[in-house]
Design an enzyme around this catalytic site. Sequence first.
Site, PDB file in Angstrom:
ATOM      1  N   GLU A 463      30.742  48.097  24.124  1.00  0.00           N
ATOM      2  CA  GLU A 463      31.712  49.181  24.128  1.00  0.00           C
ATOM      3  C   GLU A 463      31.569  50.014  22.850  1.00  0.00           C
ATOM      4  O   GLU A 463      31.658  49.479  21.741  1.00  0.00           O
ATOM      5  CB  GLU A 463      33.128  48.615  24.220  1.00  0.00           C
ATOM      6  CG  GLU A 463      33.358  47.767  25.459  1.00  0.00           C
ATOM      7  CD  GLU A 463      34.645  46.955  25.381  1.00  0.00           C
ATOM      8  OE1 GLU A 463      35.452  47.224  24.469  1.00  0.00           O
ATOM      9  OE2 GLU A 463      34.819  46.050  26.211  1.00  0.00           O
ATOM     10  N   LEU A 492      34.177  48.996  29.814  1.00  0.00           N
ATOM     11  CA  LEU A 492      35.045  48.144  28.997  1.00  0.00           C
ATOM     12  C   LEU A 492      35.376  46.856  29.746  1.00  0.00           C
ATOM     13  O   LEU A 492      36.460  46.698  30.313  1.00  0.00           O
ATOM     14  CB  LEU A 492      36.331  48.894  28.610  1.00  0.00           C
ATOM     15  CG  LEU A 492      36.233  49.751  27.347  1.00  0.00           C
ATOM     16  CD1 LEU A 492      35.253  50.905  27.544  1.00  0.00           C
ATOM     17  CD2 LEU A 492      37.590  50.290  26.958  1.00  0.00           C
ATOM     18  N   GLU A 494      34.279  42.719  29.056  1.00  0.00           N
ATOM     19  CA  GLU A 494      33.478  41.757  28.307  1.00  0.00           C
ATOM     20  C   GLU A 494      32.691  40.817  29.211  1.00  0.00           C
ATOM     21  O   GLU A 494      31.571  40.408  28.874  1.00  0.00           O
ATOM     22  CB  GLU A 494      34.367  40.957  27.356  1.00  0.00           C
ATOM     23  CG  GLU A 494      34.836  41.727  26.133  1.00  0.00           C
ATOM     24  CD  GLU A 494      35.864  42.802  26.452  1.00  0.00           C
ATOM     25  OE1 GLU A 494      35.945  43.802  25.705  1.00  0.00           O
ATOM     26  OE2 GLU A 494      36.596  42.635  27.460  1.00  0.00           O
ATOM     27  N   GLN A 516      33.607  43.794  21.050  1.00  0.00           N
ATOM     28  CA  GLN A 516      34.205  44.661  20.034  1.00  0.00           C
ATOM     29  C   GLN A 516      35.152  43.937  19.083  1.00  0.00           C
ATOM     30  O   GLN A 516      35.202  44.239  17.896  1.00  0.00           O
ATOM     31  CB  GLN A 516      34.927  45.819  20.730  1.00  0.00           C
ATOM     32  CG  GLN A 516      35.224  46.979  19.836  1.00  0.00           C
ATOM     33  CD  GLN A 516      35.665  48.192  20.648  1.00  0.00           C
ATOM     34  OE1 GLN A 516      36.836  48.296  21.037  1.00  0.00           O
ATOM     35  NE2 GLN A 516      34.737  49.100  20.913  1.00  0.00           N
ATOM     36  N   HIS A 565      43.291  42.638  16.904  1.00  0.00           N
ATOM     37  CA  HIS A 565      42.277  43.147  15.993  1.00  0.00           C
ATOM     38  C   HIS A 565      42.110  42.236  14.787  1.00  0.00           C
ATOM     39  O   HIS A 565      41.278  42.501  13.922  1.00  0.00           O
ATOM     40  CB  HIS A 565      42.631  44.567  15.548  1.00  0.00           C
ATOM     41  CG  HIS A 565      42.778  45.514  16.693  1.00  0.00           C
ATOM     42  ND1 HIS A 565      43.992  45.840  17.242  1.00  0.00           N
ATOM     43  CD2 HIS A 565      41.839  46.183  17.418  1.00  0.00           C
ATOM     44  CE1 HIS A 565      43.811  46.680  18.256  1.00  0.00           C
ATOM     45  NE2 HIS A 565      42.513  46.896  18.376  1.00  0.00           N
TER      46      HIS A 565
END
Length: 778
Positions: A463, A492, A494, A516, A565
């Site tokens: 991505e 998008l 995985e 990502q 994140h």
Amino acid sequence: MLCNVTTPQDLDERFREAVGGLAEPAGQREPGAPVREGSLLTGSAALELFDAQLTSRHLDLAGRWLRSFGEGFYTIGSSGHEGNAAVAAAVRATDPALLHYRSGAFYCARVAQAGPSTEEADGAAAVSAAARDVLRGMVASGLEPIAGGRHKVFGNADLHVIPTTSTVASHLPRAVGIAFAIERLRRSGPSARAPRSARPQVDTQPPWPADAIAVCSFGDASINHASAAAAFNTAGWCDHSGLRLPVLFVCEDNGLGISVRSPSGWVAAALRARPGIRYFDADGCDVAATFDVATEAAEWVRRHRRPAVLHLTTVRLMGHAGADAETAYRSAGDIAADVARDPLVATARLLVAAGLARPDEIVARYDEVGWQVRKVAEEVLAEPKLDGPADIAAPLAPRRPVRLAKAIAEAASRAEGPAGPARDAGFSARLPEEAGPLTLAQTINAALADGMVANPGMAVFGEDVAVKGGVYGVTKGLRDRFGASRVFDTLLDETSILGLGLGAGLAGMLPVPEIQYLAYLHNAEDQIRGEASTMQFFSRGAYRNPMVVRVAGLAYQEGFGGHFHNDNSVAVLRDIPGVVVAVPARPDDAAPMLRTCLASAAVDGSVCVFLEPIALYHTRDLYAEGDGEWLAPYLPPDAWSAAHVPIGRARVYGVGSTEDLTIITFGNGVRMSLRVAARLAGEGVGSRVVDLRWLAPLPVADIIRESSATGRVLIVDETRRSGGVGEGVLAALVDGGYVGAARRIASVDSFIPLGPAARHVLVTEDAITQGARGLLAR
């Protein structure tokens, strides 16, 4: 024959009764003529397929016979699905096939297509050859041709049958990846594969013909699984985007997922609705109809290089497996209706109607095949089984460090010599070793570029990796320098990203997919656990899926984050047998470690996860603002061998006298620990900071040696306390007989919150300092 081991449906007697009641025809078709009017299937081909169907049926019966006295370990059969033999006949013997566990007749037909092996060259050929392959799997024989007794799978490298695991639908994303690789290699030629010097045991020619198609069979219940949905979606997405993807999905629809019935019409509606995938359907119990439609579907995929699905309606006879009492959830009427559609009876009826065989000849052939299968079953009982853990694990993850180091030295030599101009072009004449000290992100970028120059088969994808150059700029400029066919953005998903990697690696490429964020890996981790890590294990190295999965992860991002994140959970990766997990903390380690992972994938077929600490991507300073001590120069090729980092070797930093304390850490913990060690050195405390670098396999020898040197060990683990890396380090110390003091500082068993609150659950320098002082006070 074997009627005493059939299920209550008693298929053996029913088959004899049904065939015995068939009326002999008035005329006879020629063997080379269509078996019935309008069909593409000839009489002689129908007779051959009938043998494959009979072999498959008797293998099911033999499996239950073996199980009855404890010598058989697999009873999921193909009875009712034998029409899939016609699919094998409709595609080519060189088309790679990933088979459903009920595609036994397909496998038997594929064996017959290839001709008898040396072992079976004495006569009864195809039946005995197919039976021996499958029965060896049932009894877990060490001589089984693909898994060597490690699992019962349909697989044979010589037949281009790729083994699949029992995880529902997990092989479908790989099938999409294989189709992608077939087409890419067709367009790019053999240069898209790794150089022979890097892969000495693999031929430089593509494993399949340029016009091959990928064939992938599965059950109807599987279409509801997320892995199947991902594969269908990716195939449709690629087709919509104009990308060619020659894959033929084959759905064998018996209407049941163990005991759960698929709603009437659901499978057809769901498959028809898939955008970008051409739909074909046939009665899977009618071998001629199946052959005709399968031929049409395969030719369409081969000609247009586009995805299609063949929907075969089948029946399931004798339950899901030997222990399944289907009368508990199916009515007698349902079971009888399935028995009435028995594909073996249907093929017998077709042959008799064409005058190709009399009913008594059909029964005689049925018995002859049955006795052949029984004879082979008795023979394989005496074959050796796997003996001991070393024997079992031998193909799991071969490690050849000398050959790996040699591959890196050869790559360096090529970069200095014949590949020098290509390297200059790849870096646009701005070589990274001339650019001055680099950050972690810049170093990884340069190492990826060097890998692309050295290996024409290497592809970087994921991505946002191409046009944008990655969320953090790590792949910036690679697409412009190496082209959109080698550096490209994906959808998008995985699961599909890893599936593309699995297929590409199997085809001989060197895929480097990017996930990502670490948190995004978890919804796709079975592609690593169930597919990538098992391929060499279940094929004894006949198949490999070399792959380096780049994952941006761990925590400590400033001003951006939250759980998805900032993820510090790596337990799921460390738990997978054979997978290499690398965590580069510093730029001067990142390039050598990435080269090691790329070489390990190419030489040993390794599956490597390259976990990149996001918070350190652009870090420049270590002790004070502006000191630039976290930066490092990029080494030129003539220094690559000397800087080589073997898998499972730690890096040790000596701070002060190095006599008082050992700090074992990795990732973000390296920078924090070095800062703490520097402050302690000002107080006269000498430390050894051990950067693990490899989380799997752990550098156990280095851990024991450096811990024993001081007798005080502080483990700084930024992952969670439960299931974290520190647990493995402590276990290594105990197993290694360490007798000194040890203490662990780890993150809290919590998800990571947004903003400053993250500091309350993550390891901090203050916590490291307190832990060190506590140990020193003992």
